[in-house]
Design a protein around this motif. Structure first.
Motif, PDB file in Angstrom:
ATOM      1  N   GLY A  13       0.785  -1.225   0.000  1.00  0.00           N
ATOM      2  CA  GLY A  13       0.000   0.000   0.000  1.00  0.00           C
ATOM      3  C   GLY A  13       0.819   1.278   0.000  1.00  0.00           C
ATOM      4  N   ALA A  14       2.116   1.204   0.228  1.00  0.00           N
ATOM      5  CA  ALA A  14       2.955   2.411   0.239  1.00  0.00           C
ATOM      6  C   ALA A  14       3.442   2.686  -1.178  1.00  0.00           C
ATOM      7  CB  ALA A  14       4.112   2.235   1.207  1.00  0.00           C
ATOM      8  N   ARG A  15       2.532   2.986  -2.057  1.00  0.00           N
ATOM      9  CA  ARG A  15       2.849   3.202  -3.465  1.00  0.00           C
ATOM     10  C   ARG A  15       2.621   4.662  -3.843  1.00  0.00           C
ATOM     11  NH1 ARG A  15       5.272  -1.050  -3.077  1.00  0.00           N
ATOM     12  NH2 ARG A  15       4.354  -3.044  -3.549  1.00  0.00           N
ATOM     13  N   TRP A  16       3.319   5.074  -4.891  1.00  0.00           N
ATOM     14  CA  TRP A  16       3.136   6.420  -5.425  1.00  0.00           C
ATOM     15  C   TRP A  16       1.818   6.492  -6.181  1.00  0.00           C
ATOM     16  CZ3 TRP A  16       6.405   9.587  -3.328  1.00  0.00           C
ATOM     17  CH2 TRP A  16       7.679   9.175  -3.010  1.00  0.00           C
ATOM     18  N   GLN A  17       1.242   7.687  -6.212  1.00  0.00           N
ATOM     19  CA  GLN A  17       0.033   7.926  -6.990  1.00  0.00           C
ATOM     20  C   GLN A  17       0.347   8.999  -8.021  1.00  0.00           C
ATOM     21  OE1 GLN A  17      -2.854   9.159  -4.105  1.00  0.00           O
ATOM     22  NE2 GLN A  17      -2.812   7.229  -3.000  1.00  0.00           N
ATOM     23  N   ASP A  18      -0.317   8.951  -9.161  1.00  0.00           N
ATOM     24  CA  ASP A  18      -0.179   9.963 -10.213  1.00  0.00           C
ATOM     25  C   ASP A  18       1.276  10.191 -10.608  1.00  0.00           C
ATOM     26  OD1 ASP A  18      -2.979  10.346 -10.103  1.00  0.00           O
ATOM     27  OD2 ASP A  18      -2.754  11.781  -8.476  1.00  0.00           O
ATOM     28  N   LEU A  19       2.019   9.129 -10.808  1.00  0.00           N
ATOM     29  CA  LEU A  19       3.435   9.225 -11.153  1.00  0.00           C
ATOM     30  C   LEU A  19       3.625   9.759 -12.567  1.00  0.00           C
ATOM     31  CD1 LEU A  19       6.421   8.615 -10.554  1.00  0.00           C
ATOM     32  CD2 LEU A  19       6.000   6.298 -11.416  1.00  0.00           C
ATOM     33  N   GLU A  20       4.488  10.760 -12.700  1.00  0.00           N
ATOM     34  CA  GLU A  20       4.881  11.304 -13.996  1.00  0.00           C
ATOM     35  C   GLU A  20       6.398  11.254 -14.086  1.00  0.00           C
ATOM     36  OE1 GLU A  20       3.378  15.245 -14.535  1.00  0.00           O
ATOM     37  OE2 GLU A  20       1.346  14.686 -13.956  1.00  0.00           O
ATOM     38  N   ILE A  21       6.913  10.775 -15.208  1.00  0.00           N
ATOM     39  CA  ILE A  21       8.350  10.678 -15.418  1.00  0.00           C
ATOM     40  C   ILE A  21       8.705  11.411 -16.699  1.00  0.00           C
ATOM     41  CG2 ILE A  21      10.256   9.104 -15.917  1.00  0.00           C
ATOM     42  CD1 ILE A  21       8.841   7.026 -14.195  1.00  0.00           C
ATOM     43  N   GLU A  22       9.711  12.283 -16.598  1.00  0.00           N
ATOM     44  CA  GLU A  22      10.196  13.019 -17.768  1.00  0.00           C
ATOM     45  C   GLU A  22      11.677  12.686 -17.965  1.00  0.00           C
ATOM     46  OE1 GLU A  22      10.932  17.596 -19.321  1.00  0.00           O
ATOM     47  OE2 GLU A  22       9.676  17.266 -17.561  1.00  0.00           O
ATOM     48  N   LEU A  23      11.982  12.023 -19.069  1.00  0.00           N
ATOM     49  CA  LEU A  23      13.353  11.641 -19.369  1.00  0.00           C
ATOM     50  C   LEU A  23      14.195  12.896 -19.595  1.00  0.00           C
ATOM     51  CD1 LEU A  23      15.313   9.280 -19.903  1.00  0.00           C
ATOM     52  CD2 LEU A  23      14.675   9.469 -22.315  1.00  0.00           C
ATOM     53  N   LYS A  24      15.349  12.961 -18.953  1.00  0.00           N
ATOM     54  CA  LYS A  24      16.259  14.100 -19.098  1.00  0.00           C
ATOM     55  C   LYS A  24      17.506  13.717 -19.885  1.00  0.00           C
ATOM     56  CE  LYS A  24      13.958  17.122 -16.671  1.00  0.00           C
ATOM     57  NZ  LYS A  24      13.483  18.371 -17.222  1.00  0.00           N
ATOM     58  N   GLN A  45       1.264   8.428  -0.608  1.00  0.00           N
ATOM     59  CA  GLN A  45      -0.009   7.794  -0.251  1.00  0.00           C
ATOM     60  C   GLN A  45      -0.928   8.774   0.484  1.00  0.00           C
ATOM     61  OE1 GLN A  45       0.383   4.358   2.235  1.00  0.00           O
ATOM     62  NE2 GLN A  45      -1.581   3.532   1.621  1.00  0.00           N
ATOM     63  N   ASN A  46      -0.345   9.693   1.284  1.00  0.00           N
ATOM     64  CA  ASN A  46      -1.152  10.660   2.026  1.00  0.00           C
ATOM     65  C   ASN A  46      -1.530  11.886   1.202  1.00  0.00           C
ATOM     66  OD1 ASN A  46       1.188  12.155   1.871  1.00  0.00           O
ATOM     67  ND2 ASN A  46       1.592  12.190   4.072  1.00  0.00           N
ATOM     68  N   GLY A  47      -1.169  11.912  -0.103  1.00  0.00           N
ATOM     69  CA  GLY A  47      -1.517  13.014  -0.989  1.00  0.00           C
ATOM     70  C   GLY A  47      -0.456  14.102  -1.070  1.00  0.00           C
ATOM     71  N   GLU A  48       0.577  14.008  -0.255  1.00  0.00           N
ATOM     72  CA  GLU A  48       1.652  15.001  -0.280  1.00  0.00           C
ATOM     73  C   GLU A  48       2.441  14.880  -1.592  1.00  0.00           C
ATOM     74  OE1 GLU A  48       5.855  15.803   2.074  1.00  0.00           O
ATOM     75  OE2 GLU A  48       4.295  14.633   3.047  1.00  0.00           O
ATOM     76  N   PRO A  49       2.691  16.018  -2.278  1.00  0.00           N
ATOM     77  CA  PRO A  49       3.442  15.945  -3.524  1.00  0.00           C
ATOM     78  C   PRO A  49       4.913  15.626  -3.268  1.00  0.00           C
ATOM     79  CG  PRO A  49       2.920  18.221  -2.993  1.00  0.00           C
ATOM     80  CD  PRO A  49       2.236  17.371  -1.960  1.00  0.00           C
ATOM     81  N   TYR A  50       5.535  14.976  -4.248  1.00  0.00           N
ATOM     82  CA  TYR A  50       6.945  14.620  -4.162  1.00  0.00           C
ATOM     83  C   TYR A  50       7.551  14.783  -5.552  1.00  0.00           C
ATOM     84  CZ  TYR A  50      11.198  11.878  -3.499  1.00  0.00           C
ATOM     85  OH  TYR A  50      12.511  11.476  -3.425  1.00  0.00           O
ATOM     86  N   ALA A  51       8.741  15.355  -5.605  1.00  0.00           N
ATOM     87  CA  ALA A  51       9.465  15.500  -6.869  1.00  0.00           C
ATOM     88  C   ALA A  51      10.934  15.195  -6.614  1.00  0.00           C
ATOM     89  CB  ALA A  51       9.300  16.901  -7.426  1.00  0.00           C
TER      90      ALA A  51
END
Length: 76
Positions: A13-24, A45-51
């Motif tokens: 259950g500790a998975r990322w949501q709405d993952l976006e990947i941009e190749l650099k 999982q708690n909705g906090e954004p991460y980059a």
């Protein structure tokens, strides 16, 4: 850390949501190695954004690509 210790850090259950990947970038120092650089954005999982800026290295062994290196640098 051993493989067993690393595997124990992954919880259900500790998975990322709405993952976006941009190749650099992609670097191939030899025919059997490759390093990908990319920017990842997701929600925890708690909705906090991460980059993060991420690099992952691969080596070709026995005809298959194997991850041999991975690092993340969180962005503010």
């Amino acid at each position: 850390m051993s493989n067993k210790e690393i595997a124990a850090t992954v919880k259900d259950g500790a998975r990322w949501q709405d993952l976006e990947i941009e190749l650099k970038g992609l670097v191939t120092p030899s025919y059997d190695t490759a390093i990908l650089s990319y920017e990842a954005r997701a929600k925890r999982q708690n909705g906090e954004p991460y980059a993060a800026l991420v690099s992952t290295g691969y080596a070709k062994r026995d005809g298959r690509w194997k991850m041999v290196f991975h690092q993340q640098t969180p962005q503010a």
